[in-house]
Design a protein around this motif. Structure first.
Motif, PDB file in Angstrom:
ATOM      1  N   UNK A  45      -3.465  -5.443   9.580  1.00  0.00           N
ATOM      2  CA  UNK A  45      -4.426  -6.340   8.932  1.00  0.00           C
ATOM      3  C   UNK A  45      -4.194  -6.202   7.422  1.00  0.00           C
ATOM      4  N   UNK A  46      -3.642  -7.211   6.820  1.00  0.00           N
ATOM      5  CA  UNK A  46      -3.201  -7.118   5.425  1.00  0.00           C
ATOM      6  C   UNK A  46      -4.335  -6.713   4.487  1.00  0.00           C
ATOM      7  N   UNK A  47      -5.521  -7.264   4.664  1.00  0.00           N
ATOM      8  CA  UNK A  47      -6.656  -6.909   3.795  1.00  0.00           C
ATOM      9  C   UNK A  47      -6.977  -5.427   3.909  1.00  0.00           C
ATOM     10  N   UNK A  48      -6.990  -4.927   5.139  1.00  0.00           N
ATOM     11  CA  UNK A  48      -7.274  -3.500   5.353  1.00  0.00           C
ATOM     12  C   UNK A  48      -6.160  -2.626   4.790  1.00  0.00           C
ATOM     13  N   UNK A  49      -4.929  -3.048   5.003  1.00  0.00           N
ATOM     14  CA  UNK A  49      -3.786  -2.299   4.483  1.00  0.00           C
ATOM     15  C   UNK A  49      -3.862  -2.181   2.967  1.00  0.00           C
ATOM     16  N   UNK A  50      -4.098  -3.294   2.290  1.00  0.00           N
ATOM     17  CA  UNK A  50      -4.154  -3.278   0.822  1.00  0.00           C
ATOM     18  C   UNK A  50      -5.265  -2.355   0.329  1.00  0.00           C
ATOM     19  N   UNK A  51      -6.458  -2.498   0.900  1.00  0.00           N
ATOM     20  CA  UNK A  51      -7.587  -1.681   0.436  1.00  0.00           C
ATOM     21  C   UNK A  51      -7.413  -0.206   0.779  1.00  0.00           C
ATOM     22  N   UNK A  52      -6.956   0.082   1.983  1.00  0.00           N
ATOM     23  CA  UNK A  52      -6.787   1.484   2.368  1.00  0.00           C
ATOM     24  C   UNK A  52      -5.622   2.145   1.652  1.00  0.00           C
ATOM     25  N   UNK A  53      -4.598   1.382   1.349  1.00  0.00           N
ATOM     26  CA  UNK A  53      -3.493   1.916   0.555  1.00  0.00           C
ATOM     27  C   UNK A  53      -3.979   2.252  -0.854  1.00  0.00           C
ATOM     28  N   UNK A  54      -4.771   1.360  -1.439  1.00  0.00           N
ATOM     29  CA  UNK A  54      -5.335   1.623  -2.767  1.00  0.00           C
ATOM     30  C   UNK A  54      -6.235   2.859  -2.738  1.00  0.00           C
ATOM     31  N   UNK A  55      -7.015   3.014  -1.683  1.00  0.00           N
ATOM     32  CA  UNK A  55      -7.890   4.193  -1.563  1.00  0.00           C
ATOM     33  C   UNK A  55      -7.064   5.466  -1.437  1.00  0.00           C
ATOM     34  N   UNK A  56      -6.006   5.427  -0.634  1.00  0.00           N
ATOM     35  CA  UNK A  56      -5.142   6.606  -0.470  1.00  0.00           C
ATOM     36  C   UNK A  56      -4.510   6.996  -1.797  1.00  0.00           C
ATOM     37  N   UNK A  75      -5.618  17.860 -19.750  1.00  0.00           N
ATOM     38  CA  UNK A  75      -5.224  17.012 -20.886  1.00  0.00           C
ATOM     39  C   UNK A  75      -3.734  16.672 -20.832  1.00  0.00           C
ATOM     40  N   UNK A  76      -2.944  17.551 -20.207  1.00  0.00           N
ATOM     41  CA  UNK A  76      -1.514  17.267 -20.063  1.00  0.00           C
ATOM     42  C   UNK A  76      -1.240  16.361 -18.862  1.00  0.00           C
ATOM     43  N   UNK A  77      -2.029  16.530 -17.810  1.00  0.00           N
ATOM     44  CA  UNK A  77      -1.775  15.833 -16.547  1.00  0.00           C
ATOM     45  C   UNK A  77      -2.503  14.492 -16.455  1.00  0.00           C
ATOM     46  N   UNK A  78      -3.686  14.407 -17.054  1.00  0.00           N
ATOM     47  CA  UNK A  78      -4.512  13.204 -16.927  1.00  0.00           C
ATOM     48  C   UNK A  78      -3.763  11.910 -17.242  1.00  0.00           C
ATOM     49  N   UNK A  79      -2.935  11.861 -18.281  1.00  0.00           N
ATOM     50  CA  UNK A  79      -2.206  10.605 -18.547  1.00  0.00           C
ATOM     51  C   UNK A  79      -1.321  10.166 -17.375  1.00  0.00           C
ATOM     52  N   UNK A  80      -0.797  11.122 -16.601  1.00  0.00           N
ATOM     53  CA  UNK A  80       0.037  10.776 -15.456  1.00  0.00           C
ATOM     54  C   UNK A  80      -0.780  10.195 -14.302  1.00  0.00           C
ATOM     55  N   UNK A  81      -2.070  10.477 -14.282  1.00  0.00           N
ATOM     56  CA  UNK A  81      -2.946   9.910 -13.249  1.00  0.00           C
ATOM     57  C   UNK A  81      -3.116   8.400 -13.435  1.00  0.00           C
ATOM     58  N   UNK A  82      -2.824   7.932 -14.615  1.00  0.00           N
ATOM     59  CA  UNK A  82      -2.905   6.493 -14.874  1.00  0.00           C
ATOM     60  C   UNK A  82      -1.929   5.740 -13.960  1.00  0.00           C
ATOM     61  N   UNK A  83      -0.804   6.357 -13.654  1.00  0.00           N
ATOM     62  CA  UNK A  83       0.217   5.694 -12.829  1.00  0.00           C
ATOM     63  C   UNK A  83      -0.323   5.369 -11.432  1.00  0.00           C
ATOM     64  N   UNK A  84      -0.809   6.361 -10.658  1.00  0.00           N
ATOM     65  CA  UNK A  84      -1.312   5.984  -9.333  1.00  0.00           C
ATOM     66  C   UNK A  84      -2.583   5.125  -9.384  1.00  0.00           C
ATOM     67  N   UNK A  85      -3.478   5.380 -10.336  1.00  0.00           N
ATOM     68  CA  UNK A  85      -4.662   4.526 -10.446  1.00  0.00           C
ATOM     69  C   UNK A  85      -4.247   3.074 -10.699  1.00  0.00           C
ATOM     70  N   UNK A  86      -3.283   2.890 -11.588  1.00  0.00           N
ATOM     71  CA  UNK A  86      -2.797   1.540 -11.902  1.00  0.00           C
ATOM     72  C   UNK A  86      -2.095   0.909 -10.712  1.00  0.00           C
ATOM     73  N   UNK A  87      -1.358   1.710  -9.955  1.00  0.00           N
ATOM     74  CA  UNK A  87      -0.682   1.193  -8.765  1.00  0.00           C
ATOM     75  C   UNK A  87      -1.706   0.674  -7.750  1.00  0.00           C
ATOM     76  N   UNK A  88      -2.798   1.406  -7.555  1.00  0.00           N
ATOM     77  CA  UNK A  88      -3.861   0.948  -6.661  1.00  0.00           C
ATOM     78  C   UNK A  88      -4.453  -0.367  -7.127  1.00  0.00           C
ATOM     79  N   UNK A  89      -4.687  -0.474  -8.424  1.00  0.00           N
ATOM     80  CA  UNK A  89      -5.223  -1.721  -8.979  1.00  0.00           C
ATOM     81  C   UNK A  89      -4.225  -2.865  -8.801  1.00  0.00           C
ATOM     82  N   UNK A  90      -2.941  -2.603  -9.020  1.00  0.00           N
ATOM     83  CA  UNK A  90      -1.919  -3.644  -8.858  1.00  0.00           C
ATOM     84  C   UNK A  90      -1.852  -4.141  -7.413  1.00  0.00           C
ATOM     85  N   UNK A  91      -1.977  -3.229  -6.458  1.00  0.00           N
ATOM     86  CA  UNK A  91      -1.980  -3.625  -5.047  1.00  0.00           C
ATOM     87  C   UNK A  91      -3.141  -4.574  -4.775  1.00  0.00           C
ATOM     88  N   UNK A  92      -4.327  -4.219  -5.265  1.00  0.00           N
ATOM     89  CA  UNK A  92      -5.497  -5.066  -5.024  1.00  0.00           C
ATOM     90  C   UNK A  92      -5.424  -6.376  -5.802  1.00  0.00           C
TER      91      UNK A  92
END
Length: 123
Positions: A45-56, A75-92
């Motif tokens: 189910x594409x809608x479920x896949x997109x949302x659950x992938x973003x949640x994962x 403070x060193x690692x937090x900027x790298x968290x932007x990558x997966x957070x942004x990827x989740x947003x891009x998927x949605x």
């Protein structure tokens, strides 16, 4: 199982807030495993896949951030968290701005074609 996932996530984040490092670290595994299982289970189910992938991906970034705070390297690692957070947003964004509108257009076209199809005459 899907609702249990929320409990795991809340326990993990509560441990983060209360600085319970061992339990917080342990809770990453069941939280992520259930999120991955839900994503896999609903992949057709594409809608479920997109949302659950973003949640994962969100849980992954959230867990990395938690570990970084536990070990005072956030403070060193937090900027790298932007990558997966942004990827989740891009998927949605892809789902809502491209995939879903195209699906609606296809469904509307198919409905229109069915409604204007000639009716067979009885012999």
């Amino acid at each position: 199982m899907e609702n249990l996932h929320i409990l795991f996530w809340l326990v993990k984040d509560l441990c983060w807030c209360l600085a319970f490092k061992p339990l917080g670290m342990v809770m990453i595994a069941p939280t992520l495993l259930v999120a991955i299982w839900i994503t896999w289970k609903n992949r057709h189910i594409v809608a479920e896949l997109a949302h659950n992938l973003a949640i994962t991906i969100w849980i992954t970034a959230n867990s990395i951030w938690m570990i970084a705070e536990f070990y005072a390297v956030d403070e060193k690692v937090k900027p790298y968290c932007i990558i997966p957070f942004s990827l989740g947003i891009l998927i949605l964004l892809y789902y809502y701005l491209i995939y879903a509108p195209l699906q609606r257009k296809k469904e509307n076209t198919a409905t229109l074609q069915v409604s204007v199809a000639p009716v067979a005459e009885e012999v």
